[in-house]
Design a protein around this motif. Structure first.
Motif, mmCIF file in Angstrom:
data_model
loop_
_atom_site.group_PDB
_atom_site.id
_atom_site.type_symbol
_atom_site.label_atom_id
_atom_site.label_comp_id
_atom_site.label_asym_id
_atom_site.label_seq_id
_atom_site.Cartn_x
_atom_site.Cartn_y
_atom_site.Cartn_z
ATOM 1 N N ASP A 1 0.846 -1.185 0.000
ATOM 2 C CA ASP A 1 0.000 0.000 0.000
ATOM 3 C C ASP A 1 0.886 1.240 0.000
ATOM 4 O OD1 ASP A 1 -2.317 1.478 0.007
ATOM 5 O OD2 ASP A 1 -2.894 1.003 2.066
ATOM 6 N N ASP A 2 0.276 2.396 -0.247
ATOM 7 C CA ASP A 2 0.984 3.661 -0.104
ATOM 8 C C ASP A 2 1.386 3.810 1.357
ATOM 9 O OD1 ASP A 2 0.050 3.896 -2.671
ATOM 10 O OD2 ASP A 2 -1.160 5.686 -2.321
ATOM 11 N N MET A 3 2.506 4.492 1.587
ATOM 12 C CA MET A 3 2.984 4.664 2.956
ATOM 13 C C MET A 3 3.514 6.068 3.152
ATOM 14 S SD MET A 3 5.107 1.110 3.565
ATOM 15 C CE MET A 3 5.222 1.301 5.340
ATOM 16 N N ALA A 4 3.345 6.570 4.370
ATOM 17 C CA ALA A 4 3.968 7.832 4.748
ATOM 18 C C ALA A 4 5.473 7.606 4.888
ATOM 19 C CB ALA A 4 3.381 8.331 6.068
ATOM 20 N N VAL A 5 6.247 8.645 4.619
ATOM 21 C CA VAL A 5 7.703 8.535 4.702
ATOM 22 C C VAL A 5 8.131 8.035 6.076
ATOM 23 C CG1 VAL A 5 9.871 9.852 4.693
ATOM 24 C CG2 VAL A 5 8.164 10.230 2.897
ATOM 25 N N THR A 6 7.504 8.519 7.124
ATOM 26 C CA THR A 6 7.884 8.082 8.477
ATOM 27 C C THR A 6 7.605 6.595 8.676
ATOM 28 O OG1 THR A 6 5.744 8.877 9.277
ATOM 29 C CG2 THR A 6 7.639 10.340 9.567
ATOM 30 N N ASP A 7 6.549 6.087 8.054
ATOM 31 C CA ASP A 7 6.251 4.650 8.150
ATOM 32 C C ASP A 7 7.250 3.823 7.349
ATOM 33 O OD1 ASP A 7 4.069 5.135 9.802
ATOM 34 O OD2 ASP A 7 2.672 5.267 8.117
ATOM 35 N N VAL A 8 7.685 4.366 6.222
ATOM 36 C CA VAL A 8 8.711 3.681 5.427
ATOM 37 C C VAL A 8 9.997 3.586 6.240
ATOM 38 C CG1 VAL A 8 10.199 3.872 3.386
ATOM 39 C CG2 VAL A 8 7.755 4.357 3.184
ATOM 40 N N ALA A 9 10.332 4.650 6.942
ATOM 41 C CA ALA A 9 11.595 4.711 7.685
ATOM 42 C C ALA A 9 11.603 3.828 8.931
ATOM 43 C CB ALA A 9 11.884 6.155 8.089
ATOM 44 N N GLU A 10 10.447 3.554 9.492
ATOM 45 C CA GLU A 10 10.342 2.900 10.807
ATOM 46 C C GLU A 10 11.129 1.595 10.946
ATOM 47 O OE1 GLU A 10 9.030 0.416 13.774
ATOM 48 O OE2 GLU A 10 7.826 0.242 11.972
ATOM 49 N N ILE B 1 8.976 5.057 -7.746
ATOM 50 C CA ILE B 1 7.940 5.507 -6.816
ATOM 51 C C ILE B 1 7.583 6.953 -7.138
ATOM 52 C CG2 ILE B 1 8.773 3.991 -4.955
ATOM 53 C CD1 ILE B 1 9.765 6.591 -3.530
ATOM 54 N N SER B 2 6.460 7.379 -6.609
ATOM 55 C CA SER B 2 6.119 8.791 -6.650
ATOM 56 C C SER B 2 5.834 9.223 -5.223
ATOM 57 C CB SER B 2 4.916 9.055 -7.554
ATOM 58 O OG SER B 2 3.794 8.335 -7.097
ATOM 59 N N GLN B 3 6.010 10.499 -4.966
ATOM 60 C CA GLN B 3 5.762 11.050 -3.640
ATOM 61 C C GLN B 3 4.837 12.248 -3.779
ATOM 62 O OE1 GLN B 3 9.965 11.733 -2.563
ATOM 63 N NE2 GLN B 3 9.619 10.325 -0.863
ATOM 64 N N ASP B 4 3.891 12.369 -2.869
ATOM 65 C CA ASP B 4 3.043 13.558 -2.866
ATOM 66 C C ASP B 4 2.715 13.927 -1.428
ATOM 67 O OD1 ASP B 4 -0.166 12.587 -2.615
ATOM 68 O OD2 ASP B 4 1.229 11.067 -3.352
ATOM 69 N N ARG B 5 2.554 15.212 -1.238
ATOM 70 C CA ARG B 5 2.222 15.730 0.099
ATOM 71 C C ARG B 5 0.719 15.780 0.268
ATOM 72 N NH1 ARG B 5 5.923 17.306 3.495
ATOM 73 N NH2 ARG B 5 4.941 18.872 4.789
ATOM 74 N N ARG B 6 0.282 15.261 1.396
ATOM 75 C CA ARG B 6 -1.117 15.362 1.806
ATOM 76 C C ARG B 6 -1.101 16.009 3.188
ATOM 77 N NH1 ARG B 6 -2.491 9.073 0.660
ATOM 78 N NH2 ARG B 6 -1.503 8.979 -1.386
ATOM 79 N N GLY B 7 -1.391 17.273 3.193
ATOM 80 C CA GLY B 7 -1.275 18.014 4.452
ATOM 81 C C GLY B 7 0.184 18.123 4.845
ATOM 82 N N TRP C 1 3.611 11.155 1.268
ATOM 83 C CA TRP C 1 3.252 9.766 1.008
ATOM 84 C C TRP C 1 4.043 9.234 -0.169
ATOM 85 C CZ3 TRP C 1 -0.183 6.704 3.735
ATOM 86 C CH2 TRP C 1 -0.846 7.348 4.776
ATOM 87 N N CYS C 2 4.367 7.958 -0.119
ATOM 88 C CA CYS C 2 5.093 7.284 -1.192
ATOM 89 C C CYS C 2 4.174 6.243 -1.819
ATOM 90 C CB CYS C 2 6.334 6.579 -0.639
ATOM 91 S SG CYS C 2 7.457 7.678 0.215
ATOM 92 N N ARG C 3 4.249 6.157 -3.128
ATOM 93 C CA ARG C 3 3.426 5.185 -3.857
ATOM 94 C C ARG C 3 4.302 4.497 -4.903
ATOM 95 N NH1 ARG C 3 -0.538 8.313 -5.348
ATOM 96 N NH2 ARG C 3 0.696 9.244 -6.981
#
Length: 111
Positions: free
Chosen positions: A29-38, A60-66, A70-72
């Protein structure tokens, strides 16, 4: 020439085990950068560098949500590399058991 990343860029990105692990995580699934790093024992800055390399390779692509980035995984990203590697599919893997049986028949033990 199109803007697709070169095979060299894609394979260079795939050469690192951390980046391959990140891609495997993003298969789910898509993941937040902090979740990828964990799960990694490295700084968030180091993970961000890995993500930048994967992004430049088009994997991958990255986009900001707030406030969260997020990474996809990009599903078509490996298409050119896959097509290139399929060219080597003409070489079948050697069945070592069959090869051993062949050698026993062709080269009987004379001792």
């Amino acid at each position: 020439m199109d803007n697709a990343p070169s095979l060299d860029t894609v394979f260079a990105a795939l050469a690192d085990p951390t980046r391959r692990a990140i891609l495997s995580m993003l298969l789910e699934d898509d993941m937040a950068v902090t979740d990828v790093a964990e799960p990694f024992e490295m700084s968030l800055a180091a993970i961000s560098k890995h993500l930048g390399i994967l992004s430049r390779a088009g994997l991958i692509s990255q986009d900001r949500r707030g406030r969260v980035t997020w990474c996809r995984l990009e599903p078509d990203a490996l298409r050119d590399a896959s097509i290139w590697m399929q060219g080597f599919g003409q070489f079948e893997a050697v069945n070592l058991d069959a090869f051993e049986r062949f050698l026993r028949v062709e080269l009987p033990d004379d001792t």
